[in-house]
Design a protein around this motif. Structure first.
Motif, mmCIF file in Angstrom:
data_model
loop_
_atom_site.group_PDB
_atom_site.id
_atom_site.type_symbol
_atom_site.label_atom_id
_atom_site.label_comp_id
_atom_site.label_asym_id
_atom_site.label_seq_id
_atom_site.Cartn_x
_atom_site.Cartn_y
_atom_site.Cartn_z
ATOM 1 N N ARG A 285 0.719 -1.482 0.076
ATOM 2 C CA ARG A 285 -0.109 0.042 0.021
ATOM 3 C C ARG A 285 0.841 1.173 -0.046
ATOM 4 O O ARG A 285 0.644 2.308 -0.906
ATOM 5 C CB ARG A 285 -0.922 -0.162 1.322
ATOM 6 C CG ARG A 285 -1.526 1.128 1.424
ATOM 7 C CD ARG A 285 -2.842 1.384 0.396
ATOM 8 N NE ARG A 285 -3.828 0.739 0.758
ATOM 9 C CZ ARG A 285 -5.102 0.440 -0.276
ATOM 10 N NH1 ARG A 285 -5.034 1.061 -1.244
ATOM 11 N NH2 ARG A 285 -5.904 -0.533 0.174
ATOM 12 N N LEU A 319 -5.943 -0.806 -4.674
ATOM 13 C CA LEU A 319 -4.602 -1.200 -4.669
ATOM 14 C C LEU A 319 -4.061 -1.553 -5.970
ATOM 15 O O LEU A 319 -3.171 -1.131 -6.657
ATOM 16 C CB LEU A 319 -4.199 -1.819 -3.612
ATOM 17 C CG LEU A 319 -2.726 -2.303 -3.523
ATOM 18 C CD1 LEU A 319 -1.753 -1.019 -3.454
ATOM 19 C CD2 LEU A 319 -2.340 -3.007 -2.275
ATOM 20 N N GLU A 478 -8.934 2.038 5.003
ATOM 21 C CA GLU A 478 -9.016 0.596 4.991
ATOM 22 C C GLU A 478 -10.340 0.249 5.694
ATOM 23 O O GLU A 478 -10.839 1.125 6.590
ATOM 24 C CB GLU A 478 -7.955 0.195 5.957
ATOM 25 C CG GLU A 478 -6.709 0.223 5.499
ATOM 26 C CD GLU A 478 -6.279 -0.889 4.131
ATOM 27 O OE1 GLU A 478 -7.126 -1.522 3.806
ATOM 28 O OE2 GLU A 478 -5.065 -0.835 3.915
#
Length: 561
Positions: A285, A319, A478
Protein backbone atom coordinates in the motif's frame (compact mmCIF):
# COMPACT_ATOMS: atom_id res chain seq x y z
CA UNK A 1 -4.38 -44.14 2.31
CA UNK A 2 -4.75 -45.00 -1.37
CA UNK A 3 -2.92 -48.18 -2.42
CA UNK A 4 0.33 -47.44 -4.27
CA UNK A 5 0.81 -49.75 -7.22
CA UNK A 6 4.20 -50.62 -8.69
CA UNK A 7 4.72 -51.62 -12.28
CA UNK A 8 7.80 -52.33 -14.40
CA UNK A 9 10.97 -51.11 -12.75
CA UNK A 10 12.38 -47.96 -14.34
CA UNK A 11 16.01 -47.35 -15.21
CA UNK A 12 15.88 -43.69 -14.16
CA UNK A 13 18.74 -42.70 -11.87
CA UNK A 14 17.84 -42.50 -8.20
CA UNK A 15 19.02 -38.92 -7.61
CA UNK A 16 17.89 -37.55 -4.26
CA UNK A 17 16.63 -33.96 -4.46
CA UNK A 18 18.15 -31.49 -2.01
CA UNK A 19 17.75 -27.75 -1.54
CA UNK A 20 21.53 -27.15 -1.65
CA UNK A 21 21.36 -28.19 -5.33
CA UNK A 22 19.48 -24.91 -5.96
CA UNK A 23 22.43 -22.75 -4.91
CA UNK A 24 24.88 -25.18 -6.50
CA UNK A 25 23.08 -24.72 -9.83
CA UNK A 26 23.02 -20.94 -9.37
CA UNK A 27 26.77 -20.88 -8.70
CA UNK A 28 27.56 -22.99 -11.75
CA UNK A 29 25.18 -21.50 -14.32
CA UNK A 30 24.68 -17.98 -12.92
CA UNK A 31 27.80 -17.55 -10.81
CA UNK A 32 28.20 -13.83 -11.51
CA UNK A 33 24.59 -12.97 -10.61
CA UNK A 34 24.25 -10.76 -7.54
CA UNK A 35 22.78 -11.28 -4.08
CA UNK A 36 22.00 -8.05 -2.21
CA UNK A 37 21.26 -7.72 1.52
CA UNK A 38 20.50 -4.37 3.12
CA UNK A 39 22.58 -4.53 6.31
CA UNK A 40 22.76 -1.75 8.87
CA UNK A 41 26.24 -0.74 7.73
CA UNK A 42 25.23 -0.65 4.05
CA UNK A 43 24.16 -3.00 1.29
CA UNK A 44 26.16 -6.19 1.16
CA UNK A 45 26.70 -7.56 -2.35
CA UNK A 46 28.26 -10.74 -3.56
CA UNK A 47 27.64 -13.36 -6.23
CA UNK A 48 26.01 -16.78 -6.23
CA UNK A 49 29.47 -18.27 -6.79
CA UNK A 50 30.73 -16.57 -3.63
CA UNK A 51 27.61 -17.56 -1.72
CA UNK A 52 28.07 -21.22 -2.64
CA UNK A 53 31.67 -21.17 -1.47
CA UNK A 54 30.53 -19.89 1.92
CA UNK A 55 27.68 -22.44 2.03
CA UNK A 56 30.30 -25.17 1.70
CA UNK A 57 32.39 -23.60 4.44
CA UNK A 58 29.31 -23.41 6.67
CA UNK A 59 28.48 -27.08 6.02
CA UNK A 60 31.99 -28.11 7.10
CA UNK A 61 31.76 -25.89 10.19
CA UNK A 62 28.39 -27.38 11.18
CA UNK A 63 29.74 -30.89 10.90
CA UNK A 64 32.74 -29.90 13.02
CA UNK A 65 30.32 -28.65 15.69
CA UNK A 66 28.80 -32.13 15.72
CA UNK A 67 25.61 -31.22 13.87
CA UNK A 68 24.37 -34.23 11.93
CA UNK A 69 21.39 -35.62 10.07
CA UNK A 70 18.32 -35.58 12.29
CA UNK A 71 19.43 -32.52 14.26
CA UNK A 72 17.78 -29.11 14.13
CA UNK A 73 19.62 -25.81 14.16
CA UNK A 74 17.80 -22.66 15.22
CA UNK A 75 17.83 -19.40 13.26
CA UNK A 76 16.67 -16.29 15.10
CA UNK A 77 16.85 -13.14 13.03
CA UNK A 78 16.21 -11.48 9.71
CA UNK A 79 16.34 -12.18 5.97
CA UNK A 80 20.11 -11.97 5.45
CA UNK A 81 22.67 -13.70 3.25
CA UNK A 82 24.19 -15.47 6.27
CA UNK A 83 20.87 -17.02 7.31
CA UNK A 84 20.17 -18.16 3.75
CA UNK A 85 23.64 -19.73 3.65
CA UNK A 86 22.65 -21.66 6.77
CA UNK A 87 19.47 -22.96 5.11
CA UNK A 88 21.48 -24.46 2.26
CA UNK A 89 24.35 -25.70 4.42
CA UNK A 90 22.26 -27.39 7.12
CA UNK A 91 19.93 -28.99 4.61
CA UNK A 92 22.89 -30.23 2.58
CA UNK A 93 24.22 -32.30 5.49
CA UNK A 94 20.80 -33.65 6.51
CA UNK A 95 20.14 -31.30 9.42
CA UNK A 96 16.98 -29.19 9.54
CA UNK A 97 16.95 -25.39 9.93
CA UNK A 98 14.32 -24.23 12.42
CA UNK A 99 13.46 -20.59 11.75
CA UNK A 100 11.91 -18.88 14.76
CA UNK A 101 9.21 -16.33 13.95
CA UNK A 102 10.56 -13.36 15.89
CA UNK A 103 7.26 -11.48 15.50
CA UNK A 104 5.25 -14.05 17.44
CA UNK A 105 4.23 -13.14 21.02
CA UNK A 106 6.85 -14.21 23.60
CA UNK A 107 4.75 -17.11 24.92
CA UNK A 108 4.31 -18.43 21.38
CA UNK A 109 8.04 -18.19 20.68
CA UNK A 110 8.73 -20.07 23.89
CA UNK A 111 6.18 -22.71 22.88
CA UNK A 112 7.82 -23.17 19.47
CA UNK A 113 11.36 -23.47 20.80
CA UNK A 114 10.22 -25.88 23.51
CA UNK A 115 8.29 -28.02 21.01
CA UNK A 116 11.32 -28.40 18.75
CA UNK A 117 13.67 -29.05 21.69
CA UNK A 118 11.31 -31.75 22.96
CA UNK A 119 11.11 -33.65 19.67
CA UNK A 120 14.54 -33.12 18.09
CA UNK A 121 18.15 -32.48 19.00
CA UNK A 122 18.42 -28.67 19.08
CA UNK A 123 21.79 -27.56 20.39
CA UNK A 124 22.74 -24.46 18.40
CA UNK A 125 20.84 -21.22 17.85
CA UNK A 126 22.17 -18.78 15.25
CA UNK A 127 21.00 -15.38 16.44
CA UNK A 128 21.30 -11.79 15.31
CA UNK A 129 23.35 -9.92 17.92
CA UNK A 130 20.71 -7.23 18.20
CA UNK A 131 18.20 -9.84 19.33
CA UNK A 132 20.14 -11.65 22.05
CA UNK A 133 18.16 -10.02 24.85
CA UNK A 134 14.85 -10.73 23.05
CA UNK A 135 15.78 -14.37 22.64
CA UNK A 136 16.80 -14.55 26.27
CA UNK A 137 13.31 -13.42 27.25
CA UNK A 138 11.56 -15.89 24.94
CA UNK A 139 13.63 -19.09 25.11
CA UNK A 140 12.30 -21.60 27.66
CA UNK A 141 15.83 -22.57 28.79
CA UNK A 142 18.66 -20.39 27.49
CA UNK A 143 21.31 -22.60 29.11
CA UNK A 144 20.18 -25.58 27.03
CA UNK A 145 21.51 -23.98 23.81
CA UNK A 146 24.80 -22.75 22.39
CA UNK A 147 24.60 -19.43 20.56
CA UNK A 148 26.36 -18.29 17.39
CA UNK A 149 25.98 -14.61 16.56
CA UNK A 150 25.23 -14.01 12.87
CA UNK A 151 25.57 -10.23 13.10
CA UNK A 152 27.69 -8.79 15.92
CA UNK A 153 26.13 -5.66 17.41
CA UNK A 154 27.49 -3.60 20.25
CA UNK A 155 25.54 -2.32 23.22
CA UNK A 156 23.81 -5.60 24.07
CA UNK A 157 25.75 -6.39 27.23
CA UNK A 158 22.50 -6.55 29.23
CA UNK A 159 21.88 -10.02 27.76
CA UNK A 160 23.20 -12.83 29.95
CA UNK A 161 23.59 -15.13 26.95
CA UNK A 162 27.25 -15.74 26.18
CA UNK A 163 27.73 -16.58 22.49
CA UNK A 164 30.32 -19.24 21.71
CA UNK A 165 31.45 -17.47 18.52
CA UNK A 166 30.32 -15.39 15.58
CA UNK A 167 29.23 -16.86 12.27
CA UNK A 168 32.18 -15.35 10.40
CA UNK A 169 34.64 -16.77 12.92
CA UNK A 170 32.86 -20.12 12.73
CA UNK A 171 33.25 -20.62 8.97
CA UNK A 172 36.65 -18.94 8.64
CA UNK A 173 39.44 -21.21 7.40
CA UNK A 174 37.26 -24.03 6.10
CA UNK A 175 37.73 -25.21 2.54
CA UNK A 176 35.39 -23.75 -0.07
CA UNK A 177 34.80 -27.20 -1.55
CA UNK A 178 32.74 -29.67 0.45
CA UNK A 179 32.03 -33.33 -0.23
CA UNK A 180 28.28 -33.42 0.14
CA UNK A 181 26.65 -36.54 1.59
CA UNK A 182 23.58 -38.10 -0.01
CA UNK A 183 20.58 -37.03 2.05
CA UNK A 184 17.22 -38.72 1.53
CA UNK A 185 14.85 -36.31 -0.19
CA UNK A 186 12.08 -37.02 2.32
CA UNK A 187 14.24 -35.48 5.08
CA UNK A 188 12.84 -32.24 6.48
CA UNK A 189 14.64 -29.36 4.75
CA UNK A 190 12.97 -26.68 6.84
CA UNK A 191 10.99 -26.43 10.06
CA UNK A 192 8.73 -23.62 11.19
CA UNK A 193 5.38 -22.74 12.66
CA UNK A 194 2.15 -21.14 11.50
CA UNK A 195 1.38 -17.71 12.88
CA UNK A 196 -0.96 -19.03 15.57
CA UNK A 197 -3.90 -16.67 14.99
CA UNK A 198 -6.39 -19.29 16.22
CA UNK A 199 -4.41 -20.77 19.11
CA UNK A 200 -0.88 -21.99 19.63
CA UNK A 201 1.21 -22.12 16.42
CA UNK A 202 1.23 -25.37 14.46
CA UNK A 203 4.57 -27.00 13.61
CA UNK A 204 5.35 -27.69 9.95
CA UNK A 205 8.22 -29.48 8.25
CA UNK A 206 8.78 -29.62 4.50
CA UNK A 207 10.95 -32.17 2.74
CA UNK A 208 13.70 -31.43 0.24
CA UNK A 209 11.50 -33.04 -2.42
CA UNK A 210 8.59 -30.75 -1.57
CA UNK A 211 10.69 -27.59 -1.69
CA UNK A 212 12.39 -28.69 -4.92
CA UNK A 213 9.07 -29.25 -6.70
CA UNK A 214 7.60 -26.09 -5.20
CA UNK A 215 10.55 -24.00 -6.40
CA UNK A 216 10.41 -25.45 -9.90
CA UNK A 217 6.71 -24.63 -10.04
CA UNK A 218 7.39 -21.06 -8.95
CA UNK A 219 10.04 -20.57 -11.63
CA UNK A 220 7.65 -21.86 -14.31
CA UNK A 221 4.43 -20.30 -13.02
CA UNK A 222 5.97 -16.92 -12.28
CA UNK A 223 8.10 -16.90 -15.42
CA UNK A 224 11.15 -15.83 -13.36
CA UNK A 225 14.36 -15.70 -15.40
CA UNK A 226 17.98 -14.47 -15.25
CA UNK A 227 16.97 -10.95 -16.32
CA UNK A 228 14.81 -10.47 -13.22
CA UNK A 229 15.62 -8.79 -9.93
CA UNK A 230 13.48 -10.23 -7.12
CA UNK A 231 12.79 -8.51 -3.80
CA UNK A 232 12.07 -11.01 -1.02
CA UNK A 233 9.43 -9.04 0.86
CA UNK A 234 8.07 -11.93 2.99
CA UNK A 235 10.57 -12.36 5.85
CA UNK A 236 12.61 -15.51 6.25
CA UNK A 237 10.66 -16.39 9.39
CA UNK A 238 7.70 -16.74 7.01
CA UNK A 239 10.10 -18.77 4.86
CA UNK A 240 10.41 -15.88 2.42
CA UNK A 241 7.70 -17.57 0.36
CA UNK A 242 10.58 -19.70 -0.94
CA UNK A 243 12.16 -16.81 -2.82
CA UNK A 244 15.51 -17.78 -1.27
CA UNK A 245 15.19 -21.01 -3.29
CA UNK A 246 13.41 -20.29 -6.55
CA UNK A 247 15.20 -17.00 -7.30
CA UNK A 248 18.67 -18.62 -7.35
CA UNK A 249 17.18 -21.58 -9.23
CA UNK A 250 16.02 -19.17 -11.95
CA UNK A 251 19.35 -17.33 -12.00
CA UNK A 252 17.69 -14.04 -11.09
CA UNK A 253 19.16 -11.40 -8.79
CA UNK A 254 18.04 -11.79 -5.17
CA UNK A 255 17.46 -8.73 -2.96
CA UNK A 256 16.82 -9.19 0.78
CA UNK A 257 15.80 -6.47 3.26
CA UNK A 258 17.96 -7.72 6.16
CA UNK A 259 17.66 -6.19 9.65
CA UNK A 260 16.15 -2.95 8.31
CA UNK A 261 12.88 -4.73 7.36
CA UNK A 262 10.23 -3.44 6.74
CA UNK A 263 11.23 0.25 6.74
CA UNK A 264 13.58 -0.16 3.77
CA UNK A 265 11.29 -2.06 1.40
CA UNK A 266 10.33 0.98 -0.64
CA UNK A 267 13.92 2.14 -1.09
CA UNK A 268 14.95 -1.33 -2.21
CA UNK A 269 12.01 -1.59 -4.58
CA UNK A 270 12.85 1.67 -6.33
CA UNK A 271 16.66 1.70 -6.07
CA UNK A 272 17.53 -1.90 -6.98
CA UNK A 273 15.47 -2.08 -10.18
CA UNK A 274 13.15 -4.76 -8.83
CA UNK A 275 11.08 -6.60 -11.45
CA UNK A 276 9.55 -9.39 -9.32
CA UNK A 277 8.11 -9.31 -5.83
CA UNK A 278 5.34 -10.84 -3.76
CA UNK A 279 3.63 -10.31 -0.44
CA UNK A 280 0.48 -9.32 1.37
CA UNK A 281 -1.36 -6.20 0.26
CA UNK A 282 -0.62 -4.11 3.35
CA UNK A 283 3.11 -4.12 2.56
CA UNK A 284 2.53 -2.70 -0.93
CA UNK A 285 0.00 0.00 0.00
CA UNK A 286 2.71 2.46 0.98
CA UNK A 287 4.73 1.56 -2.12
CA UNK A 288 1.81 2.55 -4.32
CA UNK A 289 1.33 5.81 -2.41
CA UNK A 290 5.03 6.70 -2.73
CA UNK A 291 5.01 5.84 -6.42
CA UNK A 292 2.03 8.14 -6.99
CA UNK A 293 3.87 10.93 -5.17
CA UNK A 294 6.91 10.41 -7.38
CA UNK A 295 4.74 10.52 -10.50
CA UNK A 296 3.35 13.88 -9.39
CA UNK A 297 6.94 15.16 -9.24
CA UNK A 298 8.00 13.37 -12.41
CA UNK A 299 5.21 12.55 -14.92
CA UNK A 300 7.52 10.06 -16.66
CA UNK A 301 7.96 7.95 -13.52
CA UNK A 302 6.39 4.49 -13.77
CA UNK A 303 6.53 0.95 -12.41
CA UNK A 304 6.81 -0.56 -15.89
CA UNK A 305 8.43 -3.96 -15.72
CA UNK A 306 7.42 -4.68 -12.10
CA UNK A 307 5.39 -7.86 -11.48
CA UNK A 308 3.74 -8.19 -8.08
CA UNK A 309 1.98 -11.34 -6.86
CA UNK A 310 -0.38 -10.96 -3.92
CA UNK A 311 -1.33 -13.71 -1.50
CA UNK A 312 -2.26 -14.09 2.15
CA UNK A 313 -5.47 -12.08 1.72
CA UNK A 314 -7.46 -10.77 -1.22
CA UNK A 315 -5.83 -7.49 -2.30
CA UNK A 316 -8.05 -4.37 -2.39
CA UNK A 317 -9.21 -3.41 -5.88
CA UNK A 318 -8.08 0.17 -5.44
CA UNK A 319 -4.54 -0.96 -4.65
CA UNK A 320 -4.42 -3.15 -7.76
CA UNK A 321 -5.80 -0.32 -9.86
CA UNK A 322 -3.20 2.12 -8.50
CA UNK A 323 -0.36 -0.31 -9.28
CA UNK A 324 -1.73 -1.13 -12.74
CA UNK A 325 -2.15 2.59 -13.53
CA UNK A 326 1.50 3.09 -12.55
CA UNK A 327 2.55 0.40 -15.02
CA UNK A 328 2.97 -2.63 -12.74
CA UNK A 329 1.58 -6.05 -13.61
CA UNK A 330 -0.41 -7.61 -10.75
CA UNK A 331 -1.67 -11.12 -10.07
CA UNK A 332 -2.87 -13.31 -7.23
CA UNK A 333 -1.84 -16.64 -5.81
CA UNK A 334 -3.04 -18.77 -2.93
CA UNK A 335 -1.20 -20.83 -0.36
CA UNK A 336 0.16 -20.88 3.16
CA UNK A 337 3.06 -22.14 5.23
CA UNK A 338 1.49 -25.53 4.57
CA UNK A 339 2.34 -25.17 0.87
CA UNK A 340 6.12 -25.42 1.27
CA UNK A 341 6.28 -21.92 2.64
CA UNK A 342 4.86 -20.12 -0.39
CA UNK A 343 1.55 -19.42 -2.16
CA UNK A 344 1.87 -22.20 -4.71
CA UNK A 345 -1.52 -23.92 -4.73
CA UNK A 346 -3.31 -21.73 -7.25
CA UNK A 347 -2.35 -18.76 -9.48
CA UNK A 348 -4.63 -16.59 -11.58
CA UNK A 349 -1.82 -16.04 -14.08
CA UNK A 350 0.43 -19.01 -14.70
CA UNK A 351 3.05 -17.71 -17.06
CA UNK A 352 0.33 -15.96 -19.03
CA UNK A 353 -3.44 -15.82 -19.17
CA UNK A 354 -5.52 -18.62 -20.65
CA UNK A 355 -7.46 -18.07 -23.87
CA UNK A 356 -10.65 -17.37 -21.93
CA UNK A 357 -8.98 -14.48 -20.08
CA UNK A 358 -7.53 -13.06 -23.29
CA UNK A 359 -11.07 -12.84 -24.67
CA UNK A 360 -12.18 -10.63 -21.79
CA UNK A 361 -12.44 -6.86 -22.14
CA UNK A 362 -10.36 -4.67 -19.80
CA UNK A 363 -13.07 -4.41 -17.14
CA UNK A 364 -13.72 -8.16 -17.11
CA UNK A 365 -10.01 -8.93 -16.95
CA UNK A 366 -9.53 -6.57 -14.02
CA UNK A 367 -12.43 -8.27 -12.22
CA UNK A 368 -10.76 -11.62 -12.83
CA UNK A 369 -7.34 -10.47 -11.56
CA UNK A 370 -8.78 -8.77 -8.48
CA UNK A 371 -11.37 -11.38 -7.49
CA UNK A 372 -10.02 -14.79 -8.51
CA UNK A 373 -7.10 -16.21 -6.51
CA UNK A 374 -6.34 -18.54 -9.38
CA UNK A 375 -6.70 -22.05 -10.71
CA UNK A 376 -4.71 -25.05 -9.47
CA UNK A 377 -1.06 -25.43 -10.33
CA UNK A 378 0.00 -28.72 -11.88
CA UNK A 379 -0.07 -31.40 -9.16
CA UNK A 380 -2.61 -29.68 -6.91
CA UNK A 381 -5.90 -31.44 -6.12
CA UNK A 382 -8.72 -29.46 -4.48
CA UNK A 383 -12.02 -30.16 -2.80
CA UNK A 384 -14.72 -27.85 -1.42
CA UNK A 385 -16.42 -29.10 1.76
CA UNK A 386 -19.68 -28.00 3.34
CA UNK A 387 -18.64 -26.22 6.53
CA UNK A 388 -21.35 -27.83 8.67
CA UNK A 389 -21.78 -31.33 7.17
CA UNK A 390 -18.33 -31.92 5.63
CA UNK A 391 -19.95 -33.10 2.39
CA UNK A 392 -18.13 -32.41 -0.88
CA UNK A 393 -19.61 -29.55 -2.90
CA UNK A 394 -19.70 -29.07 -6.68
CA UNK A 395 -17.44 -26.74 -8.67
CA UNK A 396 -20.23 -24.49 -9.88
CA UNK A 397 -19.18 -21.13 -8.47
CA UNK A 398 -22.28 -21.00 -6.27
CA UNK A 399 -21.49 -23.58 -3.58
CA UNK A 400 -19.13 -22.02 -1.03
CA UNK A 401 -17.36 -24.16 1.52
CA UNK A 402 -14.00 -24.89 3.11
CA UNK A 403 -11.13 -25.69 0.78
CA UNK A 404 -9.14 -28.89 1.28
CA UNK A 405 -5.91 -29.55 -0.60
CA UNK A 406 -3.60 -32.39 -1.58
CA UNK A 407 -0.33 -31.64 -3.38
CA UNK A 408 3.27 -32.96 -3.52
CA UNK A 409 4.36 -29.85 -1.59
CA UNK A 410 1.44 -29.64 0.85
CA UNK A 411 1.93 -31.05 4.33
CA UNK A 412 -0.27 -33.96 5.30
CA UNK A 413 -0.38 -32.82 8.91
CA UNK A 414 1.47 -30.98 11.64
CA UNK A 415 4.83 -32.09 13.02
CA UNK A 416 4.53 -34.04 16.26
CA UNK A 417 0.97 -32.72 16.73
CA UNK A 418 -1.42 -35.63 16.08
CA UNK A 419 -4.48 -33.90 17.54
CA UNK A 420 -4.01 -30.75 15.45
CA UNK A 421 -3.45 -32.98 12.41
CA UNK A 422 -6.67 -34.92 13.03
CA UNK A 423 -8.64 -31.68 13.36
CA UNK A 424 -7.52 -30.49 9.94
CA UNK A 425 -7.51 -33.68 7.86
CA UNK A 426 -10.11 -34.79 5.34
CA UNK A 427 -8.83 -38.19 4.23
CA UNK A 428 -5.61 -37.47 2.31
CA UNK A 429 -6.49 -33.77 2.07
CA UNK A 430 -5.65 -30.94 4.45
CA UNK A 431 -8.36 -28.43 5.31
CA UNK A 432 -6.99 -24.89 5.01
CA UNK A 433 -9.60 -22.94 7.00
CA UNK A 434 -10.64 -20.78 4.04
CA UNK A 435 -14.18 -20.21 2.81
CA UNK A 436 -14.06 -20.45 -1.01
CA UNK A 437 -16.01 -21.21 -4.14
CA UNK A 438 -14.65 -22.94 -7.24
CA UNK A 439 -16.29 -22.56 -10.64
CA UNK A 440 -16.43 -24.84 -13.69
CA UNK A 441 -13.15 -23.36 -14.98
CA UNK A 442 -11.36 -24.37 -11.74
CA UNK A 443 -11.18 -20.72 -10.64
CA UNK A 444 -10.84 -20.42 -6.88
CA UNK A 445 -12.40 -17.34 -5.27
CA UNK A 446 -11.45 -16.88 -1.62
CA UNK A 447 -14.48 -15.47 0.14
CA UNK A 448 -13.22 -15.34 3.71
CA UNK A 449 -11.50 -17.25 6.47
CA UNK A 450 -13.99 -19.77 7.86
CA UNK A 451 -13.51 -18.25 11.31
CA UNK A 452 -14.10 -14.72 9.93
CA UNK A 453 -17.11 -15.34 7.70
CA UNK A 454 -20.37 -13.81 8.93
CA UNK A 455 -23.32 -16.22 9.10
CA UNK A 456 -26.53 -14.21 9.10
CA UNK A 457 -29.87 -16.01 9.18
CA UNK A 458 -28.18 -19.24 8.12
CA UNK A 459 -26.48 -17.66 5.05
CA UNK A 460 -22.82 -16.75 4.66
CA UNK A 461 -21.54 -13.23 4.02
CA UNK A 462 -17.97 -13.02 2.61
CA UNK A 463 -16.41 -10.08 4.44
CA UNK A 464 -13.48 -9.38 2.02
CA UNK A 465 -15.94 -8.86 -0.86
CA UNK A 466 -17.87 -6.26 1.12
CA UNK A 467 -14.63 -4.60 2.26
CA UNK A 468 -13.46 -4.37 -1.32
CA UNK A 469 -16.35 -2.12 -2.32
CA UNK A 470 -16.44 -0.09 0.88
CA UNK A 471 -12.77 0.74 0.21
CA UNK A 472 -13.85 2.40 -3.04
CA UNK A 473 -15.22 5.34 -1.03
CA UNK A 474 -12.91 8.33 -1.27
CA UNK A 475 -12.83 8.91 2.49
CA UNK A 476 -12.02 5.29 3.40
CA UNK A 477 -8.41 4.17 3.78
CA UNK A 478 -9.12 0.64 5.07
CA UNK A 479 -12.22 -1.27 6.12
CA UNK A 480 -12.63 -4.48 8.08
CA UNK A 481 -16.00 -6.30 8.20
CA UNK A 482 -16.57 -8.51 11.24
CA UNK A 483 -19.42 -10.49 12.78
CA UNK A 484 -21.42 -9.08 15.70
CA UNK A 485 -24.02 -11.01 17.66
CA UNK A 486 -27.61 -10.23 16.68
CA UNK A 487 -30.77 -11.27 18.60
CA UNK A 488 -32.76 -12.12 15.46
CA UNK A 489 -30.25 -13.15 12.77
CA UNK A 490 -27.61 -14.81 14.95
CA UNK A 491 -24.87 -12.64 13.43
CA UNK A 492 -24.84 -9.45 11.40
CA UNK A 493 -21.90 -7.67 9.80
CA UNK A 494 -20.47 -4.43 11.17
CA UNK A 495 -17.56 -2.57 9.62
CA UNK A 496 -14.53 -1.00 11.29
CA UNK A 497 -13.18 1.85 9.18
CA UNK A 498 -9.92 3.78 9.13
CA UNK A 499 -10.61 7.06 7.30
CA UNK A 500 -8.02 8.58 4.98
CA UNK A 501 -5.57 11.01 6.53
CA UNK A 502 -7.22 14.28 7.52
CA UNK A 503 -10.74 12.84 7.93
CA UNK A 504 -11.95 12.49 11.51
CA UNK A 505 -14.69 10.15 12.70
CA UNK A 506 -17.06 13.11 12.87
CA UNK A 507 -16.15 14.26 9.35
CA UNK A 508 -16.60 10.83 7.75
CA UNK A 509 -19.46 11.18 5.27
CA UNK A 510 -20.37 7.60 4.42
CA UNK A 511 -23.85 6.19 3.91
CA UNK A 512 -23.31 2.48 3.32
CA UNK A 513 -26.69 1.88 1.67
CA UNK A 514 -26.12 4.72 -0.77
CA UNK A 515 -22.46 3.93 -1.44
CA UNK A 516 -23.00 0.19 -1.99
CA UNK A 517 -26.21 0.53 -4.04
CA UNK A 518 -24.41 0.50 -7.45
CA UNK A 519 -22.57 -2.71 -6.52
CA UNK A 520 -25.84 -4.31 -5.42
CA UNK A 521 -27.50 -3.29 -8.70
CA UNK A 522 -24.55 -4.70 -10.64
CA UNK A 523 -24.89 -8.04 -8.85
CA UNK A 524 -21.52 -7.73 -7.12
CA UNK A 525 -22.97 -8.05 -3.61
CA UNK A 526 -26.33 -8.76 -2.00
CA UNK A 527 -28.35 -6.07 -0.22
CA UNK A 528 -28.42 -8.04 3.02
CA UNK A 529 -24.59 -8.08 3.05
CA UNK A 530 -24.49 -4.34 3.85
CA UNK A 531 -23.08 -3.88 7.40
CA UNK A 532 -25.51 -2.72 10.06
CA UNK A 533 -23.12 -0.28 11.70
CA UNK A 534 -19.96 1.74 11.04
CA UNK A 535 -17.26 1.85 13.70
CA UNK A 536 -14.36 4.27 13.24
CA UNK A 537 -11.28 2.79 14.86
CA UNK A 538 -7.72 1.72 14.13
CA UNK A 539 -7.54 -1.72 12.50
CA UNK A 540 -4.94 -3.92 14.23
CA UNK A 541 -2.51 -5.87 12.06
CA UNK A 542 -1.11 -9.34 12.75
CA UNK A 543 2.56 -10.27 12.47
CA UNK A 544 1.87 -11.56 8.95
CA UNK A 545 0.52 -8.19 7.81
CA UNK A 546 -3.16 -9.20 7.83
CA UNK A 547 -6.11 -7.65 9.64
CA UNK A 548 -6.43 -9.01 13.18
CA UNK A 549 -10.14 -9.71 12.98
CA UNK A 550 -10.13 -11.80 16.15
CA UNK A 551 -9.18 -8.77 18.23
CA UNK A 552 -11.92 -6.68 16.61
CA UNK A 553 -14.53 -9.45 16.98
CA UNK A 554 -13.74 -9.75 20.68
CA UNK A 555 -13.93 -5.96 21.08
CA UNK A 556 -17.16 -5.38 19.15
CA UNK A 557 -19.01 -8.69 19.49
CA UNK A 558 -21.86 -7.10 21.48
CA UNK A 559 -22.11 -3.78 19.62
CA UNK A 560 -25.56 -4.59 18.14
CA UNK A 561 -27.14 -5.82 21.37
Amino acid sequence: MTEIRRGIESTTADVQLNTRQLIEHAARAHGDQTVVTDMQDGRHRYTYAEMYERVQQAAAALENLGVEAGDAIGIYGYSTYRNVELLFAAGGIGATPFIVNVELPPDHQEFCIDHVSTHASLEYMFVDGEMLDTLQSNAPDTEALEYVVTRPVGGKDEADIEPVTTYEELIEGYDTEFDWPTVHEDTAAILGFTSGTTGKPKAITHSHRALWLHNQGFVAGGQVDPQDTALMVPPLFHWGWDMWGFVPAAGAELVMPGPNYPDNLLDLLFEEGVTVSAGVATLFRRAAEMAKERREEDPDFSLDGLRVTFAGQTPPRDLLKDLEDLGADTSQAYGYSESAGGPHFVYNKQGDFRDREFKMDDAELFDYVSEVAGYPALGVDLKVLDIETGDELPWDGDSPGEIAIKAPWCVSGYWKMPERTAENRYGEYLKMGDFVSIDEHANVTVLDRVKDAVKSGGEWIPSPTVEEYINEHKQVSESCVIAADHPEWGERPVVVIEPVEGISAEALDLDLDEHLAPYIEAGKIEKWWVPDEIIVDEIPITGTGKFNKKTLRDQYRDVLK
